[in-house]
Design a protein around this motif. Structure first.
Motif, PDB file in Angstrom:
ATOM      1  N   THR A  77       0.822  -1.213   0.000  1.00 62.25           N
ATOM      2  CA  THR A  77       0.000   0.000   0.000  1.00 62.25           C
ATOM      3  C   THR A  77       0.856   1.262   0.000  1.00 62.25           C
ATOM      4  N   TRP A  79       1.080   3.326   2.327  1.00 58.60           N
ATOM      5  CA  TRP A  79       0.156   4.339   2.834  1.00 58.60           C
ATOM      6  C   TRP A  79       0.873   5.542   3.423  1.00 58.60           C
ATOM      7  N   PHE A  90      -9.492   6.222   6.841  1.00 58.38           N
ATOM      8  CA  PHE A  90      -9.496   4.761   6.831  1.00 58.38           C
ATOM      9  C   PHE A  90      -9.460   4.195   8.244  1.00 58.38           C
ATOM     10  N   ASP A  91     -10.025   3.014   8.400  1.00 62.06           N
ATOM     11  CA  ASP A  91     -10.021   2.300   9.673  1.00 62.06           C
ATOM     12  C   ASP A  91      -8.815   1.360   9.692  1.00 62.06           C
ATOM     13  N   THR A  97      -8.416  -5.462   5.969  1.00 64.75           N
ATOM     14  CA  THR A  97      -9.524  -4.662   5.450  1.00 64.75           C
ATOM     15  C   THR A  97      -9.013  -3.286   5.046  1.00 64.75           C
ATOM     16  N   PHE A  98      -8.145  -2.694   5.890  1.00 67.69           N
ATOM     17  CA  PHE A  98      -7.545  -1.411   5.538  1.00 67.69           C
ATOM     18  C   PHE A  98      -6.830  -1.510   4.191  1.00 67.69           C
ATOM     19  N   ALA A 100      -7.171  -3.595   1.670  1.00 69.37           N
ATOM     20  CA  ALA A 100      -8.084  -3.771   0.540  1.00 69.37           C
ATOM     21  C   ALA A 100      -8.804  -2.463   0.209  1.00 69.37           C
ATOM     22  N   THR A 101      -9.314  -1.784   1.226  1.00 72.80           N
ATOM     23  CA  THR A 101     -10.022  -0.525   1.016  1.00 72.80           C
ATOM     24  C   THR A 101      -9.083   0.545   0.472  1.00 72.80           C
ATOM     25  N   PHE A 102      -7.890   0.620   1.051  1.00 68.94           N
ATOM     26  CA  PHE A 102      -6.923   1.623   0.605  1.00 68.94           C
ATOM     27  C   PHE A 102      -6.542   1.405  -0.857  1.00 68.94           C
ATOM     28  N   GLU A 104      -8.250   0.034  -3.180  1.00 67.25           N
ATOM     29  CA  GLU A 104      -9.383   0.401  -4.037  1.00 67.25           C
ATOM     30  C   GLU A 104      -9.428   1.907  -4.290  1.00 67.25           C
ATOM     31  N   LYS A 105      -9.068   2.708  -3.276  1.00 67.93           N
ATOM     32  CA  LYS A 105      -9.202   4.161  -3.347  1.00 67.93           C
ATOM     33  C   LYS A 105      -7.879   4.887  -3.599  1.00 67.93           C
TER      34      LYS A 105
END
Length: 126
Positions: A77, A79, A90-91, A97-98, A100-102, A104-105
């Protein structure tokens, strides 16, 4: 003959998102990987890999913060290269989960403009 003690020691290289306890001593030239934790009063004589928890005299790897698949996902990521205000949405409670969500965005988030985070940026998020 030049003494080997003359000159500066090699710099210690710290990765991103590293936590260093109080009164830690580092040998010159060691690298502390991203996400690593070094316990207080440790003496670090060797490189510490990403997301390892290390401590002792000399410091040794005690365990890793996450399983290998989570470490790989977090590293992918990157990040820490993005704006704190954007990351704050983000959580982080569930790392996978972080990730995967990160991912995506990620294309919609602006990378950091500055190399370092200031205290003012951190306080603004509090």
């Amino acid at each position: 003959m030049v003494s080997p003690f003359q000159g500066r020691p090699a710099p210690v290289i710290l990765g991103d998102d590293v936590w260093i306890g109080g009164n830690v001593t580092f040998a010159g030239g060691v690298r502390i990987g991203t996400g690593a934790v070094v316990a207080a009063r440790s003496v670090v004589t060797k490189d510490i890999p990403p997301y390892a928890i290390a401590g002792g005299v000399p410091a040794r790897i005690l365990r890793y913060r996450f399983p290998n698949d989570v470490i790989t996902a977090l590293q992918e990521t990157r990040w820490w290269d993005y704006q704190l205000n954007d990351i704050a949405q983000f959580d982080f409670n569930d790392p996978m989960t972080f990730c995967a969500t990160f991912m995506e965005k990620r294309d919609t988030i602006a990378p950091r403009r500055d190399k370092y985070v200031t205290a003012a940026e951190l306080l603004a998020l509090a």
